[in-house]
Design an enzyme around this catalytic site. Structure first.
Site, PDB file in Angstrom:
ATOM      1  N   ASP A 109      56.731  41.847  71.199  1.00 51.43           N
ATOM      2  CA  ASP A 109      57.330  40.840  72.083  1.00 51.43           C
ATOM      3  C   ASP A 109      57.485  41.378  73.497  1.00 51.43           C
ATOM      4  O   ASP A 109      58.305  42.256  73.761  1.00 51.43           O
ATOM      5  CB  ASP A 109      58.697  40.436  71.513  1.00 51.43           C
ATOM      6  CG  ASP A 109      59.389  39.366  72.331  1.00 51.43           C
ATOM      7  OD1 ASP A 109      58.776  38.854  73.285  1.00 51.43           O
ATOM      8  OD2 ASP A 109      60.544  39.026  72.002  1.00 51.43           O
ATOM      9  N   ASP A 150      55.065  35.800  77.849  1.00 56.84           N
ATOM     10  CA  ASP A 150      55.803  36.074  76.610  1.00 56.84           C
ATOM     11  C   ASP A 150      54.897  35.971  75.385  1.00 56.84           C
ATOM     12  O   ASP A 150      54.430  34.884  75.051  1.00 56.84           O
ATOM     13  CB  ASP A 150      56.955  35.071  76.495  1.00 56.84           C
ATOM     14  CG  ASP A 150      57.765  35.241  75.230  1.00 56.84           C
ATOM     15  OD1 ASP A 150      57.789  36.362  74.690  1.00 56.84           O
ATOM     16  OD2 ASP A 150      58.375  34.249  74.783  1.00 56.84           O
TER      17      ASP A 150
END
Length: 504
Positions: A286, A99
Site C-alpha cells: 500500500d 494509491d
C-alpha cells in the site's frame, strides 16, 4: 478473469499494430511521475487509521461455494507522497495520492458546497472543460469508517505529459465534516484492480494500457530515502528504472483478492522467529499509508524488542495470571494450541472469536488500569495471544520462569490502537526486523523503521509499526512506506506478480 481479458486484448492489439505498421506507441513508452513529499506531524499520525475485515463471497450461487475476501480501507491522514495531475481541457490541476490499495480516481467538485474541507482545496469545474461528459450516477467510495460521496463524470486526465481520454472519475460532492481539513492533497488516484473499484469503473492504469499510452503492463515505485531531497520519489508507468535499485528483484505472485496482495513468511526480530506467519500470511502492498501494519500478537513482541511505549492491559494480565499455568501444561501435554482457550473455558467456541472487537475494547480501556468486568470476546483474544507467546517460548526451549516473565512484560507493551508507539531516538542498539518474502529475507534496519517527527521544535521518534487485527487465524499485514522506502517495488500487472529489490 477481467484481467486476463484485458491482457489478451492488449496482446491482439500489439500483433495487429505490428502487422499493419501502426506506430502510435513505441515499446519503450513510459510515464515518469515525480512525487512530492510532505513532512509528517504528530496530529496526522495520531489521526491516521486503517481498517480491514474478511467477508464471505459467494463464488457459485448454485453450489454455495464461499471464499473469504479482504475489505481494506483507511483515512489517508498519514499520507506523505503525492503528485499533480490535470483533469479536463484545459487541464485543471489537482494534488493526488497515487494509491495502490484503491482503484478509483476522485477529486473535489465545484458542486461540493456543504463540506468545509472542499473550500480549502482545488475543485473540478465541469463547465470549464471542453471534453467533459456528464454521467451523473451516484458514487460512494469507502473512506475510513465512513465514505466520500459524489457523482461519476467523464473527462480527459493528464498524468505526466500523457493524456488519458474520457476517464471515468468521481466528482466528490460531500467529504464529511472535518475528514479532510488537515489533508494536504486534493484527491486519490487508485492503482489497484478493477475488482475493488466503486461500481467497477475502469481504473486510470487500465486505460493507460487500453489506450496504448504505455505498452508494457508494468509500473514501478521508488521512494527517496534522503529526507533533504526535493524529490520524494518516482512512479514509472510502463517500465523500471535500473538506477533506483541494487541487485535483482525477488518476484512473488499476487493473490486474487482485488488488491496488490502477496503472501509473506516468517517475521523475525533480530535472530528470533515470531512464528505466526511461517505458514504464510497475506500482506497488502500500500503506497497510501506511511506505516507497516500487522497483528497485535506480533506488534507486541516488536514493541518489547525495540523498547517502544505500549500500554498495560489488565485483561491481558488477568488472563495470564489466572490461566498461565493451565496454558503451559496444556501446551506441554501436546494439546493443539487453537483448542486450549476453549478447553479452559475462556472462549465459548473452539478457537473462534471476533478479533474486530478487540481493538475497540483496547481503545476504550487503554487508559484504565482498574480490574475490568469479565468480557468474553476480550478475554478470549488475550488468551489466544498468551497461548501463542508461550508457544513461541517453548519452541526456544525457554524455562517456564523466563517464559512467564516475558509474557508478563508483553502485557505491558501492547500497541495503542488510538495512535502510534513512541521510541527512544537512539536507534543504534535496536534489532533489525526482517520480513520473509519469496523465501528470502527483507530486513528493515532501525533507521528504516523508526520515524522521526517534529513536535513543538523538538524531534520525537515513533515506531514505524502499527496494529491491525483482522482474524486470529488469518493475520493481515500492510506493507506501507516504511517498507517501500527500503525496497524498490515493481507492480507487474502482465504477470500478476510483485517484485522487490533493495532501493538505491
Amino acid at each position: 478473469m477481467k484481467i486476463k481479458v484485458l491482457l489478451a486484448a492488449l496482446l491482439i492489439w500489439n500483433l495487429c499494430t505490428s502487422s499493419f505498421g501502426f506506430n502510435n506507441a513505441s515499446a519503450n513508452n513510459t510515464i515518469r511521475i515525480g512525487l512530492k513529499r510532505r513532512t509528517l506531524d504528530i496530529h496526522s499520525i495520531k489521526a491516521a487509521r486503517i481498517y480491514a475485515k474478511y467477508h464471505h463471497k459467494d463464488l457459485n450461487m448454485n453450489l454455495g461455494a464461499l471464499r473469504d475476501e479482504i475489505v481494506y480501507v483507511k483515512n489517508y491522514m498519514d499520507v506523505q507522497y503525492f503528485a499533480e495531475i490535470g483533469i479536463g481541457s484545459p487541464p485543471q490541476h489537482f494534488a493526488v495520492v497515487f494509491d495502490t490499495a484503491s482503484s478509483n480516481l476522485w477529486v473535489p467538485s465545484s458542486k461540493c458546497i456543504f463540506s468545509i474541507a472542499c473550500y480549502l482545496r482545488s475543485k473540478y469545474r465541469s463547465r470549464l472543460s471542453t471534453t467533459y461528459t456528464k454521467i451523473g450516477n451516484p458514487s460512494k467510495i469507502p473512506f475510513g469508517t465512513r465514505s466520500v460521496r459524489g457523482l461519476f463524470s467523464q473527462d480527459n486526465v493528464k498524468v505526466g505529459s500523457s493524456v488519458i481520454n474520457q476517464q471515468v472519475f468521481t466528482e466528490v460532492t460531500r467529504e464529511g465534516f472535518f475528514t479532510f481539513l488537515s489533508a494536504r492533497y486534493d484527491g486519490v488516484l487508485g492503482l489497484g484492480f478493477q475488482d475493488v473499484a466503486a461500481e467497477r469503473v475502469t481504473p486510470v492504469w487500465y486505460n493507460m494500457l487500453l489506450q496504448r499510452i504505455v505498452t508494457q503492463p508494468i509500473f514501478s515505485l521508488w521512494l527517496n530515502r534522503d529526507p533533504k531531497s526535493r524529490l520524494g520519489g518516482e512512479i514509472l508507468f510502463g517500465g523500471v528504472d535500473s538506477t533506483h535499485f541494487r541487485g535483482q528483484h525477488t518476484y512473488v505472485p499476487v493473490a486474487q483478492n482485488g488488491y496488490w496482495e502477496i503472501e509473506i513468511g516468517d517475521v523475525v526480530i533480530g535472530n528470533n522467529s515470531t512464528g505466526l506467519c511461517k505458514g504464510g500470511c497475506p500482506a497488502i502492498v500500500d503506497t497510501g499509508t506511511s506505516f507497516l501494519a500487522g497483528p497485535t500478537t506480533i506488534l507486541t513482541q516488536i514493541n518489547h524488542a525495540i523498547g517502544a511505549e505500549g500500554f498495560v492491559s489488565t485483561e491481558c494480565k488477568t488472563v495470564f495470571l489466572n490461566y498461565g499455568n493451565m496454558i503451559w501444561e496444556n501446551l506441554v501435554s501436546g494439546l493443539q494450541p487453537e483448542r486450549i482457550c476453549h478447553r479452559i473455558g475462556i472462549c465459548t467456541r473452539n478457537g473462534t472469536f471476533d478479533v474486530s472487537n478487540v481493538e475497540e475494547k483496547m481503545v476504550a480501556r487503554s487508559s484504565k488500569l482498574e480490574k475490568l468486568p469479565n468480557d468474553e470476546s476480550g478475554l478470549c483474544s488475550f488468551c489466544e495471544m498468551t497461548v501463542f507467546w508461550i508457544q513461541v517460548e517453548l519452541r526456544k526451549e525457554t524455562t517456564k520462569e523466563k517464559a512467564f516473565e516475558y509474557v508478563n512484560q508483553l502485557c505491558e507493551k501492547l500497541p495503542d490502537p488510538r495512535g502510534k508507539s513512541y521510541i527512544n531516538c537512539d536507534v543504534f542498539s535496536l534489532p533489525h526486523i526482517t520480513i520473509t518474502i519469496g523465501n528470502k529475507p527483507f530486513p528493515l534496519s532501525p533507521d528504516q523503521y523508526v520515524i522521526r517527527v517534529e513536535d513543538n521544535h523538538d524531534t520525537r521518534c515513533l515506531s514505524g509499526f502499527t496494529a491491525l487485527d483482522v482474524h486470529p487465524r488469518r493475520p493481515l499485514w500492510v506493507l506501507g512506506d516504511v517498507f517501500l522506502r527500503a525496497y524498490h517495488t515493481v507492480f507487474d500487472f502482465g504477470n500478476l506478480q510483485l517484485g522487490f529489490a533493495e532501493s538505491a
